[in-house]
Motif scaffolding. Structure first.
Motif, mmCIF file in Angstrom:
data_model
loop_
_atom_site.group_PDB
_atom_site.id
_atom_site.type_symbol
_atom_site.label_atom_id
_atom_site.label_comp_id
_atom_site.label_asym_id
_atom_site.label_seq_id
_atom_site.Cartn_x
_atom_site.Cartn_y
_atom_site.Cartn_z
ATOM 1 N N HIS A 131 0.860 -1.183 0.000
ATOM 2 C CA HIS A 131 0.000 0.000 0.000
ATOM 3 C C HIS A 131 0.896 1.233 0.000
ATOM 4 O O HIS A 131 1.324 1.701 1.046
ATOM 5 C CB HIS A 131 -0.911 0.003 1.229
ATOM 6 N N ARG A 132 1.175 1.720 -1.176
ATOM 7 C CA ARG A 132 2.157 2.803 -1.304
ATOM 8 C C ARG A 132 1.703 4.088 -0.629
ATOM 9 O O ARG A 132 2.504 4.973 -0.341
ATOM 10 C CB ARG A 132 2.433 3.068 -2.784
ATOM 11 N N GLU A 133 0.389 4.205 -0.435
ATOM 12 C CA GLU A 133 -0.092 5.392 0.260
ATOM 13 C C GLU A 133 -0.021 5.212 1.769
ATOM 14 O O GLU A 133 -0.591 5.971 2.530
ATOM 15 C CB GLU A 133 -1.541 5.688 -0.142
ATOM 16 N N GLY A 134 0.675 4.155 2.216
ATOM 17 C CA GLY A 134 0.726 3.788 3.628
ATOM 18 C C GLY A 134 1.326 4.867 4.501
ATOM 19 O O GLY A 134 1.881 5.867 4.039
ATOM 20 N N LEU A 135 1.222 4.630 5.808
ATOM 21 C CA LEU A 135 1.684 5.593 6.796
ATOM 22 C C LEU A 135 3.202 5.698 6.805
ATOM 23 O O LEU A 135 3.905 4.726 6.536
ATOM 24 C CB LEU A 135 1.222 5.175 8.181
ATOM 25 N N SER A 136 3.684 6.880 7.151
ATOM 26 C CA SER A 136 5.104 7.005 7.461
ATOM 27 C C SER A 136 5.356 6.334 8.796
ATOM 28 O O SER A 136 4.430 6.086 9.587
ATOM 29 C CB SER A 136 5.503 8.488 7.533
ATOM 30 N N LEU A 137 6.619 6.038 9.074
ATOM 31 C CA LEU A 137 6.955 5.372 10.324
ATOM 32 C C LEU A 137 6.544 6.221 11.518
ATOM 33 O O LEU A 137 5.991 5.705 12.504
ATOM 34 C CB LEU A 137 8.465 5.090 10.369
ATOM 35 N N GLN A 138 6.772 7.522 11.450
ATOM 36 C CA GLN A 138 6.442 8.394 12.570
ATOM 37 C C GLN A 138 4.942 8.486 12.791
ATOM 38 O O GLN A 138 4.471 8.515 13.929
ATOM 39 C CB GLN A 138 7.051 9.787 12.335
ATOM 40 N N GLU A 139 4.145 8.527 11.711
ATOM 41 C CA GLU A 139 2.705 8.585 11.854
ATOM 42 C C GLU A 139 2.168 7.268 12.419
ATOM 43 O O GLU A 139 1.277 7.251 13.267
ATOM 44 C CB GLU A 139 2.061 8.882 10.495
ATOM 45 N N PHE A 140 2.714 6.154 11.931
ATOM 46 C CA PHE A 140 2.318 4.853 12.463
ATOM 47 C C PHE A 140 2.632 4.770 13.952
ATOM 48 O O PHE A 140 1.828 4.276 14.744
ATOM 49 C CB PHE A 140 3.031 3.735 11.708
ATOM 50 N N LYS A 141 3.803 5.264 14.345
ATOM 51 C CA LYS A 141 4.204 5.242 15.743
ATOM 52 C C LYS A 141 3.232 6.061 16.589
ATOM 53 O O LYS A 141 2.817 5.631 17.675
ATOM 54 C CB LYS A 141 5.625 5.802 15.871
ATOM 55 N N ARG A 142 2.834 7.238 16.094
ATOM 56 C CA ARG A 142 1.922 8.092 16.859
ATOM 57 C C ARG A 142 0.574 7.412 17.068
ATOM 58 O O ARG A 142 0.042 7.369 18.185
ATOM 59 C CB ARG A 142 1.728 9.425 16.123
ATOM 60 N N ILE A 143 0.017 6.837 15.984
ATOM 61 C CA ILE A 143 -1.287 6.181 16.089
ATOM 62 C C ILE A 143 -1.193 4.965 17.005
ATOM 63 O O ILE A 143 -2.082 4.714 17.825
ATOM 64 C CB ILE A 143 -1.802 5.784 14.695
ATOM 65 N N LEU A 144 -0.122 4.178 16.869
ATOM 66 C CA LEU A 144 0.051 2.981 17.689
ATOM 67 C C LEU A 144 0.065 3.330 19.171
ATOM 68 O O LEU A 144 -0.587 2.660 19.996
ATOM 69 C CB LEU A 144 1.346 2.268 17.293
ATOM 70 N N ARG A 145 0.771 4.375 19.530
ATOM 71 C CA ARG A 145 0.856 4.759 20.929
ATOM 72 C C ARG A 145 -0.495 5.238 21.456
ATOM 73 O O ARG A 145 -0.910 4.885 22.572
ATOM 74 C CB ARG A 145 1.913 5.846 21.107
ATOM 75 N N GLU A 146 -1.194 6.018 20.657
ATOM 76 C CA GLU A 146 -2.499 6.515 21.104
ATOM 77 C C GLU A 146 -3.493 5.374 21.284
ATOM 78 O O GLU A 146 -4.225 5.321 22.276
ATOM 79 C CB GLU A 146 -3.030 7.552 20.116
ATOM 80 N N GLN A 147 -3.539 4.471 20.312
ATOM 81 C CA GLN A 147 -4.493 3.366 20.406
ATOM 82 C C GLN A 147 -4.141 2.451 21.571
ATOM 83 O O GLN A 147 -5.033 1.909 22.235
ATOM 84 C CB GLN A 147 -4.529 2.589 19.090
ATOM 85 N N SER A 148 -2.865 2.264 21.849
ATOM 86 C CA SER A 148 -2.459 1.446 22.996
ATOM 87 C C SER A 148 -2.943 2.069 24.294
ATOM 88 O O SER A 148 -3.443 1.369 25.193
ATOM 89 C CB SER A 148 -0.934 1.305 23.021
ATOM 90 N N LEU A 149 -2.796 3.381 24.417
ATOM 91 C CA LEU A 149 -3.214 4.054 25.641
ATOM 92 C C LEU A 149 -4.729 4.035 25.803
ATOM 93 O O LEU A 149 -5.246 3.915 26.925
ATOM 94 C CB LEU A 149 -2.688 5.493 25.627
ATOM 95 N N MET A 150 -5.472 4.142 24.695
ATOM 96 C CA MET A 150 -6.933 4.082 24.784
ATOM 97 C C MET A 150 -7.402 2.721 25.277
ATOM 98 O O MET A 150 -8.329 2.619 26.088
ATOM 99 C CB MET A 150 -7.552 4.405 23.421
ATOM 100 N N LEU A 151 -6.752 1.661 24.806
ATOM 101 C CA LEU A 151 -7.077 0.331 25.314
ATOM 102 C C LEU A 151 -6.715 0.201 26.784
ATOM 103 O O LEU A 151 -7.394 -0.497 27.549
ATOM 104 C CB LEU A 151 -6.338 -0.734 24.506
ATOM 105 N N LEU A 152 -5.661 0.880 27.198
ATOM 106 C CA LEU A 152 -5.221 0.803 28.584
ATOM 107 C C LEU A 152 -6.219 1.472 29.520
ATOM 108 O O LEU A 152 -6.577 0.915 30.557
ATOM 109 C CB LEU A 152 -3.835 1.463 28.726
#
Length: 746
Positions: free
Chosen positions: A647-668
């Motif tokens: 998926h060439r329109e995929g997330l940059s590493l930094q954007e993926f990192k930001r979303i991953l951290r937020e979603q992890s905290l919401m589950l927490l």
């Protein structure tokens, strides 16, 4: 004749033994020759020492370098500099990969140990395709430079690296070795925007921590009465602190090796060990100086004061250095065999700063520790075996480290086998896996009880009193009688330096050694290991080492008992303002009201946004939920990279990192609400939901068979991803699982 024939047969079979007098003569010749060759090795070491220290920029880097920025050109000049590592001809670096910056310790020795060998931290980063930089230093500090000046300079160096790599997929990964580790952490706490992942190797951060009977170095400050002796040494040195004293402290920890073992190993194996010994001694003898003010800061604020792990250090411009401000992942590499920075000192700061793993997550931090079982302190960043294994895995998996959800993990390396990896995932000999851990895992390593904490708090106050007395009554007189000439001679006659100069061509007594050594090499007559006197020699050496080890253990035990008795005295504790009823003899930031208020505000913010987002956020939330408690490894990162490539329109590493951290905290903060919100975040298209679920399953299954807990969570996600039309969004087998299954059955 028959007896003669039997004798010849035994000789031919290698069973014949020379008479004792002949073995003694052979051994005497061999021992004499080895002594001459050993003296020549010491002569070469002394000449090497003089040549190394006469260099304008002495270092032991094996790689070619190009100067990028000199600290002497900065507004607040320092003796540090930034260089770019020139890759070897057979190594190709990728400008799209994040750069690595290696910072060496200024703890008595010169720079370069992080790139001392081809198989090193720098070598591992280059082999993984990363551009690499090195921050080193000159032997003498700029007059007036401080620890804060060095922090500002290193910030300027990182800004320059970021400027040179605008296309890099992430901020620089910074490696701090030993003393450089705490300096890097201090900078990362004040300038977090400059850092990608931070790797600290053998770095002390919690200076009081340790276990009784095994970590004697932490008692030194108390046994010397605090930091007044540091001030005296700096005054006698004319405003400079001789790094040779730090080297002497390190050597004193292992008297058997210092007084006997290291030299005996070279003497007994002089035909094979000479070059390795000379290579290491080139760095070991490269002593450097610190400004007296720098060393006083290190002792008062860190080693005796222990103020870094408790967020008590405040810069001259009023900024508090709080390690909880670091936003990048932190990887602490330590070893159970390290008697200079034991695991408790490398990891105890986590228990000092946070109340729980949830507290770490609430601050959005990712902390990883890697534990070696046996390697010593220097081996953590010098050993080629460690570089090939641990540092190579850290370098090749730095993107995975940068995308781990907030929390506490242990890095575990498992062998790559045919059963545990799909054939189309290109990985090395080891698989790096990051297992979730709790504070109980850290506490199991041992540590101080409240009485020990009160003892060290007493040391800090006694040190402040003694330093004040010295500065008031003795320092003015010492500074008057001290001179630069006297300081120069004291440094030259230091016990750590004198042997280098004595055994060199500058000593006329050594003039004939080189000629004798050449003659010995031409007529060398080594004895075999079966020589009875050679065996006796090794036996005697082991007895000497055992005796010195016993003496060292007795000394350490005696020092510990003296420390415990003196600083455990209720009278002394009361005299310095401490009382047995005090609950906390020191500051714990994680318990402060402002910290608790911050966590409450952060939780409220996350709960208010729990239903925000679309397919990307929902997919990442599902991925975190299914993988929680299961650990993450590089196989999953390899699959994520493959999905991202599709998926060439995929997330940059930094954007993926930001979303991953937020979603992890919401589950927490509210797992039921976070899961209940998933259907509303997903698109109505059945195809899109199925494709997203397939991506989640592909990542989870990359590690092989799923356990029951993960399967139950996966079933829950499949139900949530259903569109309500009777068509469940289920993908029974992904390409990764199919390839693993096919490989196992073939």
């Amino acid at each position: 004749m028959e007896d003669s024939a039997k004798g010849r047969d035994r000789a031919n079979a290698g069973l014949w033994q020379a008479p004792p007098w002949q073995e003694s003569w052979q051994y005497a010749i061999d021992a004499w020759q080895r002594t001459i060759l050993f003296c020549d090795v010491l002569r070469r070491r002394g000449n090497q020492y003089a040549e190394h220290n006469s260099s304008p920029v002495p270092h032991v880097l094996r790689f070619d370098v190009k100067l990028v920025l000199s600290g002497r050109m900065l507004p607040r000049p320092v003796n540090y500099g930034l260089v770019r590592i020139v890759p070897p001809a057979d190594v190709i670096v990728d400008p799209g990969k994040r750069p690595f910056v290696v910072v060496d310790p200024r703890a008595g020795h010169g720079p370069g140990i992080g790139g001392f060998k081809a198989d090193s931290e720098i070598g591992a980063a280059l082999q993984a395709g990363h551009p690499c930089y090195f921050i080193g230093f000159l032997p003498d500090p700029v007059p007036g430079q401080t620890i804060e000046d060095i922090m500002r300079a290193q910030a300027a160096f990182l800004e320059k690296v970021i400027e040179l790599h605008p296309e890099a997929d992430g901020k620089p990964c910074v490696i701090g070795n030993c003393q450089a580790g705490w300096a890097v952490m201090m900078l990362a706490a004040t300038r977090p925007e400059l850092f990608g992942p931070v790797i600290i190797a053998g770095s002390p951060l919690s200076y009081w921590a340790g276990v009784r009977g095994t970590n004697p170095m932490r008692y030194t400050g108390g046994l010397l009465g605090g930091s007044w002796l540091t001030a005296l040494t700096g005054d006698i040195g004319g405003g400079k602190f001789d790094g040779a004293w730090l080297v002497t402290n390190f050597e004193g920890l292992n008297p058997a090796n210092t007084l006997w073992g290291k030299q005996y190993n070279v003497w007994s194996k002089v035909d094979t060990e000479a070059e390795r010994y000379l290579e290491f001694e080139r760095w070991w003898g490269g002593h450097v100086n610190l400004n007296a003010e720098e060393m006083q800061f290190i002792v008062d604020k860190l080693f005796v004061g222990n103020r870094l792990a408790t967020a008590e250090i405040v810069t001259s411009d009023g900024m508090r250095i709080d390690l909880r401000n670091i936003k990048s992942p932190i990887l602490c590499f330590c070893s159970k065999g390290d008697n200079i920075t034991p695991p408790q000192q490398a990891l105890g700061w986590i228990l000092d700063l946070y109340r729980s793993v949830d507290d770490i997550r609430a601050h959005g931090q990712t902390i990883i520790y890697a534990m070696h079982e046996t390697i010593g302190h220097l081996g953590i960043f010098v050993s080629g075996k460690v570089a090939i294994k641990e540092h190579a895995e850290f370098a090749s998996n730095i993107d995975l480290i940068d995308t781990l959800p907030p929390g506490l993990y242990e890095a575990v390396l498992i062998p790559h086998t045919i059963e545990n990896i799909a054939p189309d995932l290109e990985l090395g000999e080891w698989i790096a896996r990051f297992e979730p851990r709790t504070f109980d895992d850290l506490r199991e390593m041992g540590g101080n009880d409240p009485e020990d904490e009160r003892r060290f708090a007493t040391v800090r106050r006694v040190s402040e009193i003694n330093l004040g007395l010295y500065r008031t009554f003795a320092q003015p007189f010492v500074q008057v009688i001290a001179s630069e000439h006297a300081a120069s001679w004291l440094a030259r006659l230091h016990p750590a330096r004198l042997p280098f100069e004595f055994f060199s061509d500058s000593n006329p007594l050594m003039a004939s050694i080189a000629t004798l050594a050449d003659q010995v090499r031409e007529e060398r007559q080594p004895v075999g290991p079966d020589n009875m006197f050679a065996a006796l020699q090794d036996f005697m050496s082991k007895q000497i080492e055992t005796t010195l080890d016993l003496w060292g253990a007795w000394r350490d035990q005696a020092q510990e008992q003296v420390f415990l008795a003196v600083y455990g005295s209720p009278m002394l504790q009361a005299a310095v303002g401490l009382h047995a009823t005090d609950e906390l003899p020191r500051h714990y930031p994680g318990e402060q009201p402002e910290t608790l208020a911050f966590i409450r505000a952060r939780i409220a913010e996350l709960k208010a946004r729990i239903g925000e987002g679309g397919l990307r956020e929902a997919s990442i939330r599902a991925l975190v939920y299914v993988g929680r408690g299961y650990g993450l490894d590089e196989r999953q990162l390899a699959v994520l990279r493959r999905i991202r490539a599709r998926h060439r329109e995929g997330l940059s590493l930094q954007e993926f990192k930001r979303i991953l951290r937020e979603q992890s905290l919401m589950l927490l903060v509210d797992e039921p609400a976070a899961l209940a919100a998933l259907p509303s975040m997903l698109p109505s298209s059945h195809e899109q939901r199925t494709a997203a679920l397939a991506a989640v399953r592909e990542v989870i299954e990359s590690t092989g068979e799923m356990n029951e807990d993960v399967q139950a969570r996966m079933s829950c996600v499949e139900a949530l991803f259903s569109d309500g039309t009777g068509k469940p969004a289920i993908v029974r087998e992904t390409p990764v699982r199919a390839s693993v299954r096919a490989r196992r059955t073939s």
